[in-house]
Scaffold this active site. Structure first.
Site, PDB file in Angstrom:
ATOM      1  N   LYS A 163      50.695 -16.556  79.483  1.00  0.00           N
ATOM      2  CA  LYS A 163      50.723 -18.020  79.540  1.00  0.00           C
ATOM      3  C   LYS A 163      51.050 -18.519  80.937  1.00  0.00           C
ATOM      4  O   LYS A 163      51.564 -17.777  81.771  1.00  0.00           O
ATOM      5  CB  LYS A 163      51.764 -18.562  78.563  1.00  0.00           C
ATOM      6  CG  LYS A 163      53.173 -18.109  78.912  1.00  0.00           C
ATOM      7  CD  LYS A 163      54.212 -18.816  78.068  1.00  0.00           C
ATOM      8  CE  LYS A 163      55.604 -18.243  78.376  1.00  0.00           C
ATOM      9  NZ  LYS A 163      56.680 -18.948  77.732  1.00  0.00           N
ATOM     10  N   HIS A 199      44.585 -27.028  70.465  1.00  0.00           N
ATOM     11  CA  HIS A 199      44.150 -25.639  70.390  1.00  0.00           C
ATOM     12  C   HIS A 199      42.696 -25.570  70.801  1.00  0.00           C
ATOM     13  O   HIS A 199      41.887 -26.372  70.344  1.00  0.00           O
ATOM     14  CB  HIS A 199      44.379 -25.083  68.991  1.00  0.00           C
ATOM     15  CG  HIS A 199      45.837 -25.019  68.660  1.00  0.00           C
ATOM     16  ND1 HIS A 199      46.497 -26.058  68.055  1.00  0.00           N
ATOM     17  CD2 HIS A 199      46.769 -24.069  68.930  1.00  0.00           C
ATOM     18  CE1 HIS A 199      47.782 -25.738  67.942  1.00  0.00           C
ATOM     19  NE2 HIS A 199      47.983 -24.544  68.466  1.00  0.00           N
ATOM     20  N   CYS A 211      49.539 -25.104  64.823  1.00  0.00           N
ATOM     21  CA  CYS A 211      48.418 -24.165  64.993  1.00  0.00           C
ATOM     22  C   CYS A 211      47.678 -23.858  63.694  1.00  0.00           C
ATOM     23  O   CYS A 211      46.443 -23.958  63.661  1.00  0.00           O
ATOM     24  CB  CYS A 211      48.869 -22.862  65.647  1.00  0.00           C
ATOM     25  SG  CYS A 211      50.401 -22.947  66.551  1.00  0.00           S
ATOM     26  N   ARG A 264      61.768 -28.279  63.190  1.00  0.00           N
ATOM     27  CA  ARG A 264      62.322 -26.955  63.458  1.00  0.00           C
ATOM     28  C   ARG A 264      63.821 -26.987  63.263  1.00  0.00           C
ATOM     29  O   ARG A 264      64.479 -27.978  63.576  1.00  0.00           O
ATOM     30  CB  ARG A 264      62.014 -26.530  64.897  1.00  0.00           C
ATOM     31  CG  ARG A 264      60.536 -26.325  65.115  1.00  0.00           C
ATOM     32  CD  ARG A 264      60.230 -25.829  66.496  1.00  0.00           C
ATOM     33  NE  ARG A 264      58.780 -25.791  66.681  1.00  0.00           N
ATOM     34  CZ  ARG A 264      58.190 -25.562  67.846  1.00  0.00           C
ATOM     35  NH1 ARG A 264      58.928 -25.330  68.923  1.00  0.00           N
ATOM     36  NH2 ARG A 264      56.884 -25.556  67.935  1.00  0.00           N
ATOM     37  N   HIS A 318      46.688 -22.119  72.946  1.00  0.00           N
ATOM     38  CA  HIS A 318      47.545 -23.252  72.579  1.00  0.00           C
ATOM     39  C   HIS A 318      47.888 -23.960  73.884  1.00  0.00           C
ATOM     40  O   HIS A 318      48.184 -23.300  74.869  1.00  0.00           O
ATOM     41  CB  HIS A 318      48.903 -22.839  72.014  1.00  0.00           C
ATOM     42  CG  HIS A 318      48.897 -21.795  70.960  1.00  0.00           C
ATOM     43  ND1 HIS A 318      49.167 -22.085  69.656  1.00  0.00           N
ATOM     44  CD2 HIS A 318      48.716 -20.454  71.020  1.00  0.00           C
ATOM     45  CE1 HIS A 318      49.152 -20.967  68.955  1.00  0.00           C
ATOM     46  NE2 HIS A 318      48.878 -19.961  69.749  1.00  0.00           N
TER      47      HIS A 318
HETATM   48 ZN   LIG Z   1      49.764 -23.644  68.701  1.00  0.00          ZN
END
Ligand SMILES: [Zn+2]
Ligand SMILES: [Zn+2]
Length: 673
Positions: free
Chosen positions: A501, A417, A366, A395, A547
């Site tokens: 979302k 995005h 992002c 991650r 997103h």
């Molecule tokens: Zn994102």
């Protein structure tokens, strides 16, 4: 005075003596109900205070047991005396909540059986789980498969004896004394820590006695469809460094048929395991030398990935996205601005120092896309801006949760995005959903579930964005789903702090759900980065930001595809589409010609010119799950044909090569699955 009122689910009210049990009421209603009943749910009709008061008086400690799954009332033993006016439901196998009570009782049965055979084990805990139950034990020797067989046999014996599960209340000091005498240190610890009341609740099953809040089914006879599955290591209280225990897992259902179906699904899942298939089909690997959770794509896996990505990139461009690339490592400062260095830190790799400056391996794409958006002043005329990237992120997943391609430390998101104006949002969400369904259809999935996660409107302080942001965006998500006729489940309070979302979970060939597409609003980052556009009014406004990822990640989606197809990819995705098998060396020349014809037509073909028997070659191609085998010998060479064998259907007979090529063309071009 000594009577209470029981309101049944149909609204009928029964007046019964104080202390009547649900079992007695079931008996009054019908012997059949009494026979099927497993557990009861009660909800006091008076205030919570009355329950607390009666509980404090020790009148009905049962009423303080496990909360029912639906939040209304409490699950209690059928034998628990009822001491006030309540709403009562008597649960039978028709009620989904009751199965966990059965499984919990199966865990007790397991412990009772283990104690009969191995009286010196130390007991841990034994809760129900999704498909059954487990119990933790400490024993010097490991439990062997033979031990499991014996334990299961003993469980069946104890079940056949239909031993009652009885609840007893003991004063805490007595409870501790009981376990101390029995040398059950872990149980002493539990009583010390968890028993908050002066009286402690126990359940007995024959000689076995367990510190447990219950509830339980009345007796062991109802536990019929179960199977001990495995033994795994577990730490006491799940904490590394604590004593090691042996956890015996069991599966448990109401009926043998349900159990058999479950075992069959497990078998299927094993057959489809992408980690095993990944190795057998030479698709990918994880190399200990390089580190856990990092994926090596081998040539065949890499080829499938290229085909997947080509499709995706073409679709992205066709659907008005712009493709971008952003760095894998960026200043830590940037991640402070985005907030990730704070709220996402636990999931990030540590910073790297370069020229006295800290840099951060990216866990998300992002901020990179935001910097591209911000690189110049945007006008409303350019919106929506849709930036897409097959962006590789890193991650820190704990080593214990890593799993093949599904949970990894480095992966490539099919990330995008969208920056837009409020009035554009519905069209954007609709386009995202359309794209998501195109993905599912193209890759061969027809079933899915959709969830819409909203905020908890009672606690706006826990969220970024204004109430108006939330209601407008949630409305946009909702009305889009309605307009597209997509059924969805609303998840109140399940949204992330930064926005509502939509999640799409697809259902694979054996009925397993997989979280895939996410379309997520963000009311946080546009403010943090000061995003703007110049509106028609000439003023500066903050754009909305969404997103969205469709596959989630290339790695994970590839893993799902392997399992969905059990490694037998549809022909448009298969790394080798056709294997040419000459009957003998004599026909190698014609085989070569066929293979070249396929390659010239743009297909992925391979010639097996090994000096092996045809049967062996067929077996190997079958093992590699190659969609088509083309067998060529004298007859075929003479007639210009190939004898077609399809991976899933077997022999299809001889066909002119040109016909086969044009058929294959159609299948590949239509991406038939
Ligand atoms: Zn994102
Ligand atoms: Zn228990």
């Amino acid at each position: 005075m000594d009577t209470i009122h029981i309101t049944m689910p149909d609204g009928a009210v029964r007046e019964v003596p104080l202390g009547t049990t649900a079992a007695e009421i079931a008996q009054q209603i019908s012997p059949r109900l009494a026979k099927e009943a497993l557990v009861a749910r009660i909800a006091p009709i008076h205030t919570q205070a009355a329950v607390a008061a009666s509980a404090a008086a020790g009148a009905a400690p049962e009423a303080r047991m496990t909360s029912a799954a639906n939040g209304e009332g409490l699950l209690v033993d059928l034998r628990a005396p009822i001491d006030q006016d309540v709403k009562l439901s008597i649960l039978t196998p028709k009620d989904p909540e009751a199965i966990q009570v059965l499984r919990h009782s199966a865990a007790h049965l397991l412990a009772a059986a283990v104690l009969e055979l191995f009286p010196h084990v130390k007991l841990g805990i034994g809760p129900p789980i999704d498909t059954g139950f487990f119990y933790d034990f400490v024993r010097d020797e490991p439990f062997t498969p033979e031990d499991l067989e014996r334990i299961e046999k003993k469980m069946r014996e104890l079940a056949a004896q239909d031993i009652p599960n009885e609840r007893k209340m003991l004063p805490k000091p007595e409870a501790l004394e009981l376990y101390r005498k029995w040398d059950q240190g872990f149980k002493c610890e539990l009583v010390e820590e968890r028993a908050i009341e002066p009286m402690v609740s126990f359940y007995t099953t024959g000689k076995f006695i367990d510190f447990c809040r219950g509830p339980h089914i009345p007796s062991t006879g109802r536990i019929r469809a179960f199977k001990l599955m495995s033994v795994a290591g577990a730490y006491w209280k799940g904490q590394e460094g604590n004593p090691q225990m042996q956890r015996i897992y069991g599966a448990c259902f109401y009926t043998q048929q349900e159990l058999d179906e479950y075992l069959h699904r497990l078998e299927e899942a094993k057959r489809r395991d992408h980690r095993r298939l990944g190795q057998e089909l030479d698709l990918f690997s994880v190399q200990e030398e390089a580190g856990p959770g990092l994926i090596f794509w081998h040539p065949k896996g890499g080829l499938v990935r290229k085909i997947m990505e080509d499709w995706l990139r073409d679709e992205l461009l066709r659907r008005g996205y712009d493709l971008v690339y952003t760095p894998h490592i960026m200043r830590l400062e940037l991640w402070k601005t985005s907030g990730h260095a704070n709220f996402y830190r636990e999931n990030m790799f540590g910073p790297v120092e370069v020229e006295k400056d800290d840099y951060q391996l990216k866990p998300m794409n992002c901020p990179g896309h935001i910097l591209i958006y911000k690189s110049r002043l945007r006008s409303y005329r350019e919106l929506p801006v849709r930036l897409a990237e097959l962006g590789t992120v890193y991650r820190y997943e704990r080593s214990g949760v890593l799993h093949g391609l599904l949970r990894v430390r480095g992966f490539t998101q099919d990330d995008a995005h969208i920056f837009c104006m409020p009035e554009q949002i519905e069209a954007e969400i609709e386009a995202c959903m359309d794209f998501a369904f195109a993905v599912m259809k193209t890759f061969g999935f027809s079933q899915y579930v959709v969830e819409l996660s909203d905020w908890d409107a009672k606690h706006p302080e826990n969220y970024a964005g204004s109430a108006e942001d939330w209601s407008r965006s949630t409305r946009a998500l909702e009305s889009t789903l309605n307009r597209l006729n997509i059924p969805f489940k609303r998840m109140e309070g399940e949204a992330a702090f930064y926005g509502p979302k939509i999640d799409v979970k697809l259902i694979d060939a054996i009925g397993r759900p997989w979280q895939l597409t996410t379309v997520q609003f963000d009311f946080n980052l546009p403010g943090r980065f000061g995003l703007e556009y110049v509106g028609e009014d000439g003023n500066r406004h903050q754009p909305l930001m969404v997103h969205r990822a469709l596959w989630g990640s290339v790695e994970r989606f590839f893993g799902i595809l392997i399992e969905h197809y059990a490694g037998a990819f549809p022909v448009w995705l298969a790394p080798v589409q056709a294997e040419v098998l000459p009957l003998s060396e004599k026909f190698a020349e014609y085989g070569k010609k066929v293979a070249s014809a396929l390659k010239d037509a743009g297909f992925r073909a391979h010639l097996d010119d090994r000096n092996e028997k045809l049967q062996a070659k067929i077996r190997d191609a079958q093992m590699l799950k190659i969609p088509y085998m083309l067998i060529v010998g004298g007859k075929e060479a003479e007639a210009g044909t190939v004898s077609v064998r399809q991976q899933s259907k077997g022999d299809l007979g001889p066909r002119p090569l040109a016909d086969f090529l044009s058929d294959l063309r159609k299948q590949v071009d239509s991406r038939a699955v």
